[in-house]
Design an enzyme around this catalytic site. Structure first.
Site, short mmCIF file in Angstrom:
data_model
loop_
_atom_site.label_atom_id
_atom_site.label_comp_id
_atom_site.label_asym_id
_atom_site.label_seq_id
_atom_site.Cartn_x
_atom_site.Cartn_y
_atom_site.Cartn_z
N ASP A 181 0.83 -1.20 0.00
CA ASP A 181 0.00 0.00 0.00
C ASP A 181 0.86 1.26 0.00
O ASP A 181 0.64 2.20 -0.78
CB ASP A 181 -0.89 0.03 1.24
CG ASP A 181 -2.17 -0.78 1.08
OD1 ASP A 181 -2.55 -1.09 -0.06
OD2 ASP A 181 -2.79 -1.09 2.12
N LEU A 182 1.86 1.27 0.88
CA LEU A 182 2.68 2.47 1.04
C LEU A 182 3.57 2.70 -0.17
O LEU A 182 3.77 3.84 -0.60
CB LEU A 182 3.50 2.37 2.32
CG LEU A 182 2.68 2.17 3.61
CD1 LEU A 182 3.60 2.06 4.82
CD2 LEU A 182 1.67 3.28 3.80
#
Length: 270
Positions: A181-182
């Site tokens: 996600d990051l």
């Protein structure tokens, strides 16, 4: 804050509209907030099915009110939010008016690609409202796979991160931080900044598509080459807290806890 210079030396504040939920894109737009930009979240109007808006609003302890809980607050602090029904023509028309009236610099979304046109958020539609718009999307596998949803732990499994994380005698394991996600969010952040720099020279907008799987695979730079070089599987799979090449590198128990020692050369050892 960064922006385009105006007569008199003033800098125009950037404006971002973002149809966002979960973590990957909210993390990206949080970085724009930290630059001093105006970020406006777009969320769905109540439909009568389930809780309205971003599901992450309802995860964790009540921090502000019932739809701003602890898991939601951190990646969304400093943003504004509006609700639009983009399933209806009136909502789509309102979105196009906002893009124009607010002189929006960047539009972002992280819905599955199959829904872009149906919601009126596709690049062609929104760039017609503002030709120099920068448009950025995150999806699991990119627009070539329009029906595939993406969640961080599933992408960690697909990319092989779980195969190289954990104890060598234990099962594959996800990392303690949602790194896919990051990483995908950072790809949006970097590519939007690049697109703004290019627009300053060309005057043209740009479409940016971030694949979560491709973003994850780009971080396998110390693993995939070993596959290409026919290395022994033990050099590629899980190694626990050890390093596969440097010794001593590991977690060692002491009388009052654990210490991590990492030695990368004979000079460091000395």
């Amino acid at each position: 804050s960064p922006g385009r210079a105006h007569p008199g030396g003033m800098m125009r504040r950037r404006t971002v509209l973002s149809l966002e939920q979960a973590l990957s894109l909210p993390y990206a737009t949080l970085r724009f907030v930290q630059l001093g930009w105006r970020v406006i979240r777009i969320e769905a109007t109540p439909s009568g099915e389930g809780l309205p808006g971003d599901p992450n609003r309802y995860i964790g302890r009540n921090a502000v009110d019932d739809d701003r809980r602890t898991y939601f607050i951190a990646p969304n602090v400093g943003k504004e939010a509006i609700a639009l029904n983009l399933k209806e023509p009136r909502g789509q028309q309102t979105l196009r008016r906002l893009v124009d009236a607010l002189a929006v610099d960047v539009f972002c979304c992280n819905v599955i690609p199959r829904r872009y046109q149906a919601l009126g958020i596709d690049y062609e539609t929104l760039s017609a409202a503002k030709p120099d718009l920068i448009w950025a999307a995150i999806s699991a596998l990119g627009p070539g796979h329009p029906d595939v949803p993406g969640y961080d732990p599933v992408l960690q499994a697909m990319a092989g991160f779980m195969e190289i994380t954990g104890d060598p005698d234990g099962p594959p394991m996800v990392t303690g931080v949602p790194i896919v996600d990051l990483k995908a969010g950072d790809e949006v952040y970097a590519n939007v900044l690049l697109a703004l720099a290019e627009r300053a020279e060309s005057g043209r907008g740009k479409r940016i598509d971030v694949s979560m799987l491709q973003a994850a695979a780009s971080w396998l730079i110390t693993t995939l080459p070993l596959v290409d070089f026919d290395c022994d599987p033990s050099e590629i799979t899980r190694a626990g807290n050890e390093h596969r090449k440097f010794v001593p590198t590991n977690v060692y128990p002491t009388r009052d806890g654990f210490v991590y020692v990492a030695v990368g050369s004979d000079a460091q050892w000395k």
